[in-house]
Design an enzyme around this catalytic site. Structure first.
Site, mmCIF file in Angstrom:
data_model
loop_
_atom_site.group_PDB
_atom_site.id
_atom_site.type_symbol
_atom_site.label_atom_id
_atom_site.label_comp_id
_atom_site.label_asym_id
_atom_site.label_seq_id
_atom_site.Cartn_x
_atom_site.Cartn_y
_atom_site.Cartn_z
ATOM 1 N N LYS A 214 0.839 -1.198 0.000
ATOM 2 C CA LYS A 214 0.000 0.000 0.000
ATOM 3 C C LYS A 214 0.879 1.256 0.000
ATOM 4 O O LYS A 214 0.706 2.145 -0.804
ATOM 5 C CB LYS A 214 -0.903 -0.039 1.232
ATOM 6 C CG LYS A 214 -1.833 1.140 1.361
ATOM 7 C CD LYS A 214 -2.777 0.941 2.530
ATOM 8 C CE LYS A 214 -3.512 2.225 2.859
ATOM 9 N NZ LYS A 214 -4.422 2.093 3.987
ATOM 10 N N GLU A 220 10.601 -4.698 4.422
ATOM 11 C CA GLU A 220 10.693 -6.114 4.069
ATOM 12 C C GLU A 220 10.321 -6.341 2.601
ATOM 13 O O GLU A 220 10.997 -7.080 1.866
ATOM 14 C CB GLU A 220 9.756 -6.966 4.946
ATOM 15 C CG GLU A 220 10.111 -6.995 6.420
ATOM 16 C CD GLU A 220 9.456 -5.890 7.233
ATOM 17 O OE1 GLU A 220 9.141 -4.818 6.654
ATOM 18 O OE2 GLU A 220 9.255 -6.076 8.436
ATOM 19 N N GLY A 275 -4.974 -1.979 5.072
ATOM 20 C CA GLY A 275 -4.173 -3.113 4.606
ATOM 21 C C GLY A 275 -4.837 -4.455 4.867
ATOM 22 O O GLY A 275 -4.953 -5.298 3.979
ATOM 23 N N ARG A 276 -5.308 -4.666 6.099
ATOM 24 C CA ARG A 276 -5.880 -5.978 6.446
ATOM 25 C C ARG A 276 -7.288 -6.179 5.878
ATOM 26 O O ARG A 276 -7.879 -7.235 6.060
ATOM 27 C CB ARG A 276 -5.855 -6.164 7.965
ATOM 28 C CG ARG A 276 -6.574 -5.086 8.747
ATOM 29 C CD ARG A 276 -6.224 -5.136 10.230
ATOM 30 N NE ARG A 276 -6.707 -3.986 10.977
ATOM 31 C CZ ARG A 276 -6.116 -2.808 11.035
ATOM 32 N NH1 ARG A 276 -5.021 -2.595 10.353
ATOM 33 N NH2 ARG A 276 -6.617 -1.814 11.751
ATOM 34 N N GLU A 361 -5.156 -6.809 15.056
ATOM 35 C CA GLU A 361 -4.641 -5.503 14.647
ATOM 36 C C GLU A 361 -5.764 -4.464 14.698
ATOM 37 O O GLU A 361 -5.513 -3.287 14.930
ATOM 38 C CB GLU A 361 -4.066 -5.609 13.229
ATOM 39 C CG GLU A 361 -3.099 -4.493 12.890
ATOM 40 C CD GLU A 361 -2.356 -4.759 11.596
ATOM 41 O OE1 GLU A 361 -1.512 -5.667 11.568
ATOM 42 O OE2 GLU A 361 -2.619 -4.070 10.615
ATOM 43 N N HIS A 392 -5.195 -33.421 17.990
ATOM 44 C CA HIS A 392 -4.088 -34.279 18.427
ATOM 45 C C HIS A 392 -2.958 -33.458 19.029
ATOM 46 O O HIS A 392 -1.846 -33.954 19.183
ATOM 47 C CB HIS A 392 -3.581 -35.107 17.240
ATOM 48 C CG HIS A 392 -4.648 -36.028 16.726
ATOM 49 N ND1 HIS A 392 -4.772 -37.330 17.149
ATOM 50 C CD2 HIS A 392 -5.676 -35.794 15.880
ATOM 51 C CE1 HIS A 392 -5.828 -37.873 16.542
ATOM 52 N NE2 HIS A 392 -6.387 -36.957 15.770
ATOM 53 N N LYS A 521 7.584 -0.586 12.172
ATOM 54 C CA LYS A 521 8.211 -0.238 10.895
ATOM 55 C C LYS A 521 9.397 0.707 11.104
ATOM 56 O O LYS A 521 10.289 0.761 10.286
ATOM 57 C CB LYS A 521 7.188 0.399 9.963
ATOM 58 C CG LYS A 521 6.123 -0.589 9.507
ATOM 59 C CD LYS A 521 5.290 -0.043 8.372
ATOM 60 C CE LYS A 521 4.290 -1.079 7.901
ATOM 61 N NZ LYS A 521 3.539 -0.691 6.723
#
Ligand code: G6Q
Length: 563
Positions: A214, A220, A275-276, A361, A392, A521
């Site tokens: 965005k 990263e 973003g999410r 978030e 399990h 960030k």
């Protein structure tokens, strides 16, 4: 509830106080008794939406509980806030932005205004551009620099620019184009890039990189994109070939151009898409490449149908509202710290990770909308994994631990996989048996009888009983859908998005900012400078300093060893 200094806070409001009193009255009540007392409990506490059934009858609630919770929703003006969100009001007050992911999937195409301008023509124009591009790639008309067709797509992004498209691509595996393999590169750990580029033996001549960011400033993502570009150029391609192998998705044309990607190969979205919440936007390009525009539109349509349900259904029949209220009930009254999402569907295995971000978030906040510290617990810790595998592993704690963990069990009635009915039946029986066992538990007496029947020696029976008794009364929602189609998936995701919204409104939070993520960030910048320069530039606490020095020592030893 909108709070000002002279209005009561959430916890001193009438609906909250009523809920506290009601909690004291019913918190020890056993669900199995409630089921025994009311044969119609399932039909009273379950809702249908298209081909999705939402059963919330295995919760520690009565009719009265729901009335109190619905009063809370009314007191907090959930419907008014919902209407503000859909109409483009800037409900993300700390960033001065609207939260209009719903406009991206507004298949009714009714106008939605931001600053007096209808955003729908822009939304459609980007969808058209995505469709044209994806068609060329899928049909093999988009050629790499040596004239080869594209076979591999690598989405480079992180957080919201990774988790949503990755989850949807995995969920819709059965709809994938057979020539195209979709990869997701997010982690700045070079092992990730290496495992995709080298490990999966990608061919630069047939690989397309989709750089999704965005802001187009995320460290990263840019680092990974540069690594990918170097790998591409090292193969023998030239700068002018980059245009055929790198496209960008961003709101930031300037940075995209500065990176060397042709702005014609940029797919735009806007600051009113969080973003999410962005998988519905151009960030969904990898989805379109994988499953085609037709299926992406079906995904949008499913979400839009859920948006309409959320806008139109009365609160007591409104699935996201009920989900949100149940979460409040456990988080704030039973003091449950976490909630688990347990898909019994291999293709939904990324869904818990996606929801971890979407929920935590959005609602992991400790000040209200006006910036005042709050005195109640917010944002549940959301976690989960494929249900059958979890049985399990960690289910032990849900069954017999000391914590109350409300759970969402999710399953499809059919699968696209070559269906071996016996596999399916085993899976479904596990799903059903688990929710039943969590609710019913196993009393001491039942345990005693079962041990005796199994021939356990009498002297051992009493010793074993405390270890083998199950208290039960562990709440769960069960979500069953007919088939994991793009439409159903769209509805399912939107259902959770709106659940998160409802909770944010009740807690009086801004669910659409993420200052904690922004902090992350910037934090690395200082330390990175020190690592790269080798000098101590900044003051650190003794732990951080000690770790930094140890890292340098190890790194130098490794370098010497390599010489
Ligand atoms: C999402 C968050 C965060 C964001 C990533 C990537 O709501 O803001 O997860 O999506 O940090 O950001 P960019 O898309 O700007 O690279």
């Amino acid at each position: 509830m909108s709070q000002s200094n002279d209005t009561p806070t959430l916890t001193s409001s009438p609906a909250w106080i009523n809920l506290e009193q009601h909690y004291s009255a019913i918190n020890t009540k056993k669900m199995k008794i409630l089921f025994a007392e009311d044969k119609d409990r399932f039909s009273k506490f379950s809702l249908h939406f298209e081909s999705i059934l939402f059963d919330y009858s295995k919760n520690r609630i009565t009719k009265e509980t729901m009335q109190h919770l619905l009063s809370l929703a009314k007191q907090c003006n959930v419907t008014q806030w919902r209407d503000k969100m859909f109409s483009g009001e800037k409900i993300n007050n700390t960033e001065g932005r609207a939260a209009l992911h719903t406009a991206l999937r507004n298949r009714s195409n009714t106008p939605v205004y931001v600053d007096g301008i209808d955003v729908m023509p822009k939304v459609q124009a980007v969808l058209d551009k995505m469709e044209t591009f994806a068609r060329k790639v899928r049909q093999g008309d988009w050629k790499g620099y040596t004239g080869e067709r594209i076979t591999d797509i690598v989405n480079i992004g992180i957080g919201g620019s990774d988790l949503g498209p990755k989850m949807v691509c995995r969920a819709l595996t059965q709809y994938h184009h057979e020539r195209l393999n979709i990869h997701f590169l997010s982690n700045v750990d070079s092992s990730h890039a290496e495992s995709i580029l080298k490990g999966e033996e990608l061919n630069p001549e047939t690989t397309l990189f989709v750089v999704a960011s965005k802001t187009f400033t995320t460290q990263e993502t840019l680092r990974n994109a540069l690594t990918a570009k170097k790998w591409f150029l090292d193969w023998g391609a030239t700068e002018k070939d980059v245009a055929k192998h790198f496209v960008a998705i961003s709101t930031n044309k300037k940075e995209v151009t500065a990176f060397g990607i042709d702005p014609d190969n940029m797919f735009e979205f806007w600051d009113w898409v969080g973003g999410r919440y962005s998988l519905w936007s151009a960030i969904g390009l990898s989805i379109v490449l994988a499953v085609g525009m037709k299926h992406f539109i079906e995904l949008l349509e499913g979400a839009h149908a859920m948006d309409q349900h959320f806008q139109e259904a009365p609160l007591e029949k409104n699935i996201p509202v009920i989900m949100g209220l149940l979460g409040i009930w456990y988080n704030n009254f039973f003091k449950a710290e976490s909630s688990a999402v347990l898909p019994y569907d291999y293709y939904l295995r990324e869904f818990p990770a996606y929801l971890e971000q979407a929920d935590m978030e959005s609602n992991g906040k400790s000040v209200d909308r006006e910036g005042r510290r709050i005195d109640y617990s917010t944002g549940s810790i959301v976690w989960g994994a494929e249900g059958n595998n979890g049985q399990h592993a960690f289910y032990q704690l849900i069954h017999q631990g000391t914590k109350l963990i409300p759970t969402d069990f999710i399953i499809g009635a059919t699968t696209h996989a070559t269906c071996n009915q016996h596999h399916r039946n085993i899976l479904v029986s596990n799903f059903l048996a688990q929710t039943e066992a969590l609710m019913i538990g196993r009393s001491q007496e039942e345990t005693r009888q079962q041990l005796k029947a199994a021939g356990v020696k009498l002297k051992d029976v009493e010793e074993r009983i405390p270890h083998m008794e199950f208290e039960g009364n562990q709440p769960s929602n069960s979500i069953i859908f007919k088939e994991l189609t793009p439409r159903t998936l769209g509805s399912l995701i939107a259902m959770y998005e709106h659940k998160i919204f409802v909770q944010g409104i009740i807690w009086n939070l801004n669910s659409y900012d993420q200052w904690g993520v922004e902090l992350g960030k910037h934090l690395t910048e200082k330390v990175l400078e020190e690592l790269e320069s080798g000098n101590d530039i900044y003051q650190h606490d003794s732990s951080t300093k000690g770790l930094l020095e140890q890292y340098r020592t190890f790194r130098n030893e490794t370098k010497r060893g390599q010489k």
